[in-house]
Scaffold this active site. Structure first.
Site, PDB file in Angstrom:
ATOM      1  N   TYR A  23       1.363  -1.061  -0.123  1.00  0.00           N
ATOM      2  CA  TYR A  23       0.245  -0.264   0.168  1.00  0.00           C
ATOM      3  C   TYR A  23       1.008   1.276  -0.418  1.00  0.00           C
ATOM      4  O   TYR A  23       0.930   2.392  -0.796  1.00  0.00           O
ATOM      5  CB  TYR A  23      -0.850  -0.416   1.306  1.00  0.00           C
ATOM      6  CG  TYR A  23      -1.761   0.896   1.556  1.00  0.00           C
ATOM      7  CD1 TYR A  23      -2.473   1.809   0.684  1.00  0.00           C
ATOM      8  CD2 TYR A  23      -1.935   1.723   2.671  1.00  0.00           C
ATOM      9  CE1 TYR A  23      -3.247   2.560   0.615  1.00  0.00           C
ATOM     10  CE2 TYR A  23      -2.375   3.346   3.147  1.00  0.00           C
ATOM     11  CZ  TYR A  23      -3.188   3.365   1.713  1.00  0.00           C
ATOM     12  OH  TYR A  23      -3.781   4.721   2.668  1.00  0.00           O
ATOM     13  N   TYR A  59       5.428  -5.869  17.016  1.00  0.00           N
ATOM     14  CA  TYR A  59       5.939  -5.163  15.954  1.00  0.00           C
ATOM     15  C   TYR A  59       6.629  -3.624  15.875  1.00  0.00           C
ATOM     16  O   TYR A  59       7.305  -3.832  15.313  1.00  0.00           O
ATOM     17  CB  TYR A  59       4.246  -4.624  15.376  1.00  0.00           C
ATOM     18  CG  TYR A  59       4.457  -3.577  14.211  1.00  0.00           C
ATOM     19  CD1 TYR A  59       5.174  -3.695  13.025  1.00  0.00           C
ATOM     20  CD2 TYR A  59       3.776  -2.014  14.535  1.00  0.00           C
ATOM     21  CE1 TYR A  59       4.961  -3.345  11.866  1.00  0.00           C
ATOM     22  CE2 TYR A  59       3.670  -1.207  13.406  1.00  0.00           C
ATOM     23  CZ  TYR A  59       4.837  -1.317  12.327  1.00  0.00           C
ATOM     24  OH  TYR A  59       4.064  -0.781  11.396  1.00  0.00           O
TER      25      TYR A  59
END
Ligand code: UDP
Length: 325
Positions: A11, A141
């Site tokens: 993206y 993350y």
């Protein structure tokens, strides 16, 4: 300049590639198409299908294309997934990034831009969050990005690698030709627009008991084309030294406000239901981007949520099932 973009079929990567090419740069995309889409890659970019697990594949791409700089987007990117599968993040995100850095070092690539994250700031003491805020990763993350940021710091000190760490808050919106299409989709705006398109029955709000005005989480939504421009500005500034920036619009919107905006823009009802909180989600994350505005003159072209939503909606209307699978 020639730029190798890992994750250039994803993206944010694909839209940065589009903007780099519009700005006259030469681009090589390196992507394993795990989440990315071949159709998202700009036709003027060279494309290498390869995996960052594979040092030989990275070496071959760098030897063949001899880029001046690397932009590293390719990564697992989901806070929730990292809480359930920490080794994808503490393992793959870190070792893949390390492979790329070692290869870059061996091939003499001295400019590196890292996609980093607002998930470095789990316990912010001030809002909006500037670059002096204490780093407290909110998940494996966030920790994986923190470790890559630290590696870059030491490669600058010891090897003269010039880097920029760009910590995105909530990337959203679309360009005319490229937009957001993940499988499975987990991000708020595409999910809401899939409800508007009739592809999902409703949108699940992850908790309405946060200490925020309407009880839902507040986030800083920043247009993906503006993020892409920030990469280009940062790349051009690397000759003057390494740098780290927080990238957001400086305004927070609650989940309920985002849903209301989507109802206004699409004219569709968008049913919702409230479910449990998602582990790893802080109540409020809003960026101060004063530093990049001041130092590089970054001025977001699409700062308001309505425009972001309209551009995302236009892309979803034109591509209701996303990219060809
Ligand atoms: N969110 C939600 N329901 C969903 C997906 C997201 O309520 O199905 C909320 C989420 O809790 C967060 C915001 O929307 O407060 C943005 O989440 P997203 O996953 O899009 O981005 P993140 O903040 O994780 O980068």
């Amino acid at each position: 300049m020639k730029v190798l973009v890992t994750g250039g079929a994803g993206y944010i990567g694909s839209i940065t590639v589009e903007q780099l090419i519009k700005g006259g740069e030469e681009v090589v995309v390196f992507d394993n198409l795990y989440q990315g889409h071949r159709d998202a890659v700009h036709p003027d970019a060279a494309f290498v299908q390869g995996d960052l697990k594979d040092r030989a594949a990275i070496d071959a791409a760098l030897a063949a294309h001899k880029p001046d700089a690397i932009m590293h987007f390719a990564s697992y990117t989901l806070v929730g997934e990292s809480m359930q599968h920490p080794f994808m993040y503490l393992g793959d995100n870190i070792t893949n990034g390390l492979n790329l850095l070692q290869s870059a070092h061996e091939h003499g690539v001295k400019k590196f831009i890292l996609s980093s994250t607002a998930n470095l700031f789990d316990k912010p003491e001030r809002m909006p969050i500037d670059e002096n805020e204490r780093i407290v990763p909110g998940s494996p993350y966030g920790e994986s990005k923190n470790i890559l940021e630290r590696m870059l710091y030491w490669l600058d000190v010891t090897q003269g690698m010039r880097y920029a760490c760009l910590r995105y808050f909530n990337a959203c919106g679309a360009s005319e030709e490229r937009g957001e299409d993940h499988t499975p989709e987990t991000h708020i705006i595409p999910l809401i627009l899939q409800v508007a398109l009739g592809q999902r029955a409703d949108f699940a709000i992850f908790g309405d008991d946060y200490p925020t005005p309407d009880g839902t989480c507040v986030r800083d939504y920043v247009h993906v084309v503006d993020l892409a421009q920030a990469h280009i500005l940062a790349l051009r500034a690397l000759d003057d030294g390494s740098r780290t920036y927080n990238l957001g619009s400086g305004r927070g919107f609650s989940v309920k406000e985002v849903i209301d905006m989507a109802r206004e823009v699409t004219g569709r009802p968008i049913p919702t239901r409230v479910v449990a909180r998602r582990p790893g989600d802080p109540a409020v994350l809003v960026a101060s981007s004063d530093k990049i505005r001041r130092e590089l003159g970054w001025a977001p072209k699409y700062p308001d949520l309505r425009t972001i939503m309209e551009m995302a909606w236009n892309w979803h209307l034109s591509n209701p099932t996303g990219y060809a699978k």
